[in-house]
Structures are given as C-alpha cells and as structure tokens.
Design an enzyme around this catalytic site. Structure first.
Site, PDB file in Angstrom:
ATOM      1  N   LYS A 108       0.803  -1.400  -0.021  1.00 34.15           N
ATOM      2  CA  LYS A 108       0.051   0.102  -0.082  1.00 34.15           C
ATOM      3  C   LYS A 108       0.990   1.358  -0.001  1.00 34.15           C
ATOM      4  O   LYS A 108       1.263   1.729   1.095  1.00 34.15           O
ATOM      5  CB  LYS A 108      -0.904  -0.073   1.271  1.00 34.15           C
ATOM      6  CG  LYS A 108      -2.248   0.784   1.108  1.00 34.15           C
ATOM      7  CD  LYS A 108      -3.316   0.485   2.114  1.00 34.15           C
ATOM      8  CE  LYS A 108      -4.047   1.683   2.462  1.00 34.15           C
ATOM      9  NZ  LYS A 108      -4.852   2.185   1.098  1.00 34.15           N
TER      10      LYS A 108
HETATM   11  N1  PMP Z   1      -7.719  -1.185  -2.831  1.00 33.74           N
HETATM   12  C1  PMP Z   1      -7.099  -0.099  -2.906  1.00 33.74           C
HETATM   13  C2  PMP Z   1      -6.182   0.384  -4.237  1.00 33.74           C
HETATM   14  C3  PMP Z   1      -7.154   0.449  -1.552  1.00 33.74           C
HETATM   15  O1  PMP Z   1      -6.622   1.658  -1.513  1.00 33.74           O
HETATM   16  C4  PMP Z   1      -8.137  -0.101  -0.639  1.00 33.74           C
HETATM   17  C5  PMP Z   1      -8.096   0.690   0.745  1.00 33.74           C
HETATM   18  N2  PMP Z   1      -7.143   0.534   1.724  1.00 33.74           N
HETATM   19  C6  PMP Z   1      -8.767  -1.220  -0.798  1.00 33.74           C
HETATM   20  C7  PMP Z   1      -8.358  -1.794  -1.877  1.00 33.74           C
HETATM   21  C8  PMP Z   1      -9.464  -1.846   0.231  1.00 33.74           C
HETATM   22  O2  PMP Z   1      -8.493  -2.387   1.305  1.00 33.74           O
HETATM   23  P1  PMP Z   1      -8.950  -2.287   2.680  1.00 33.74           P
HETATM   24  O3  PMP Z   1     -10.355  -3.118   2.869  1.00 33.74           O
HETATM   25  O4  PMP Z   1      -8.122  -2.971   3.577  1.00 33.74           O
HETATM   26  O5  PMP Z   1      -9.200  -1.087   3.344  1.00 33.74           O
END
Ligand code: PMP
Length: 306
Positions: free
Chosen positions: A160
C-alpha cells in the site's frame, strides 16, 4: 476546511506533535519520488466504548508494504498499534479514520533512497461515510477506467504505497469528471482488478465472485466479507472476472475501510440487473455494520478496544 488547519495532535516518530506544526520539508524524498507507505484504519463508536477494526491486520500489512520496498520501520508493530489507540484518545475521537504513514526524509535528494531517515506519523480525523450515507443506501454509478492497474512486474502491487495510487487518482478523476461516482480499473490483461481505493465483488446466482489478489490490494474488508459471506451460507469464489461477467451480474459492490460496503448499481451506463441495490449486498452491509459496532459477538476478535 483544510486538513492542515485544525486543532489536535499528531503522533510523529514517537511523540505527540501539535497538529498545525506537523510539517515536512519541501525536499522530502517521498514527496518527490512517490515512495511512502500508508494504512487506512477505522475506529467505530460502540454503545459503551471505541473499537478499532482489525488493527493488527492493518499494522501487519503496513510492515509487509515496507518490507516489499526494503524499508525498515524504526518502531515495533506493538508500538504502532499502541500509538493508534493513544492518538485517538489524545484527540478525543471515537468514530474516526486512522492514517499511519511511513515516509523517507530529506537527507538525500535523487532517486536512491539510501541515506534517508525513515519517519512514521499517525493522523486521526473524524470520518463518516465515504461518499455519503445516501450512496450507501442507493448505490453508485461506476465507469471502467481507461487507465490500468500497473503490471505486477512493474512495481509491488501488494504494497500500500503512495506511488501505486497514481493510476487510482487518474481513474477516479476521469470517472468523476464524466459524472460517475467511481472508477473500476482493469489489469493489464483486461480482467477486472479493483476500484481506485476499494476491492470489487459481484454476486451471481447467490455466489460471490471477487478477483484474486494478484492485481489488487489484499483488502482487509475484502477478507472480512469473504468470511462473513461464507458464514451466511453463500458460496464464494476468487477468480479472474471479465467485464462481461460484471455486466450480467445480479449485484455488484465495492469493499474498503473507508468506503465500507458500497453497492454499485450501474457500470458504464449499463444497469447491474434492475439497477437497484441487491438483497445479498444489503444483508452483507448490515452484517458488516453490526460487526464493526460490536453488535455481533462472533466477530469480537476483529475489534480492539481503545
Ligand atoms: N484497494 C485499494 C487500492 C485501496 O486503496 C483499498 C483501501 N485500503 C482497498 C483496496 C481496500 O482495502 P481495505 O479493505 O483493507 O481498506
């Protein structure tokens, strides 16, 4: 309102810093070359306390993001977990978004990252629903982006990392300029990947389908929904999806910490089924909301008391 101009406290490198004074220098490596790592975590107000949803999993992902790009976070996971609780309390917030950020300092300019200090900050702010409560109820209109998720060999998509978000920003900008609410990105082979900041699901004949986490972030909400859906008796399948699959789906929705469970009622001006929010989506939304607000003891292990 500017995020920079409000009262409050920021956790920076192990200390509480006045919100308005939490600044970095212009010659900060991460600002120039787009390498920082972050998390998005939510705290929910329950009847008698505040809880953080899947805190340890988020911290684990932050450390894995750093590992993928060869950055050593100069704090332990335990310290980062504790700091997220402390900064919520310090800011007297109960339902909030928590943003841990790891970035490289200003010791060296130029692409090589060696020699730059690794910093960590944690910000918290009040957050309601991401696109508004009405959208959670009525669903959103989505456009397939002309931008693709980067190829898996072009970067570390599991991280991320801020630089990975350039295609997300462009895709979201393209979709919203054209009057849609959000974008859906495909991968470089043309299969469905994810939203700009959310994972993607369809429902067909009471089975949930979602892309494998090869070309999308391994979302923690995605993982939660897969588990919740299974316990509700639905079959789930992680597989490559085409736009054909989506256009002919019974239901579709995005999942993410910020966006939560967001129904999608249209893609590329085509209605998903009858263009109304489906019953499986509603059921999962309701379950997820109850779990986050500590109303479902079966999932209390996902919640950390502040
Ligand atoms: N994909 C991307 C590109 C994101 O930024 C997010 C948000 N964090 C998600 C998927 C969803 O991840 P999460 O459920 O862990 O927030």
């Amino acid at each position: 309102m500017s995020y920079a101009d409000k009262d409050g406290w920021m956790w920076v490198d192990g200390e509480f810093v006045d919100w308005r004074n939490s600044k970095v220098h212009i010659l900060t490596h991460s600002l120039h070359y787009g390498l920082s790592l972050f998390e998005g975590v939510r705290a929910y107000k329950t009847e008698d306390s505040t809880v953080i949803f899947r805190l340890e999993e988020h911290t684990q992902r932050l450390f894995e993001s750093a590992k993928l790009v060869n950055i050593d976070i100069p704090f332990s996971k335990e310290v980062i977990d504790a700091a997220q609780k402390e900064i919520l309390i310090k800011n007297k917030l109960d339902s909030a978004y928590i943003r841990p950020l790891v970035w490289l300092g200003s010791e060296k300019m130029g692409v090589p990252k060696k020699g730059n200090a690794v910093h960590v900050a944690i910000a918290v702010w009040q957050m309601g629903t991401y696109l508004g409560a009405d959208k959670l109820n009525s669903g959103i209109r989505v456009k397939t982006a002309t931008y693709r998720r980067p190829h898996i060999n072009s970067t570390h998509l599991k991280a991320k990392a801020s630089g990975n978000y350039i295609s997300s920003i462009l895709a979201n900008d393209e979709a919203t300029r054209l009057g849609f609410d959000e974008a859906l990105l495909l991968d470089t082979d043309g299969y469905v990947a994810e939203g700009s900041a959310a994972n993607f699901f369809i429902v067909k004949n009471n089975t949930l389908y979602t892309p494998e986490t090869k070309n999308c972030l391994a979302g923690i909400t995605r993982d939660s929904i897969l588990e919740i859906a299974k316990s509700c008796g639905y079959k789930v399948s992680e597989m490559r999806l085409t736009l054909d699959d989506v256009y002919c789906a019974d239901e579709a929705f995005f999942t993410g910490t910020a966006i939560e469970i967001m129904p999608i009622v249209e893609l590329d001006n085509r209605k998903i089924c009858d263009g109304l929010v489906g019953s499986v989506t509603r059921e999962l939304q309701e379950k997820y909301r109850n779990i986050c607000h500590a109303k479902d003891p079966k999932y209390s292990h996902w919640l950390t008391e502040v």
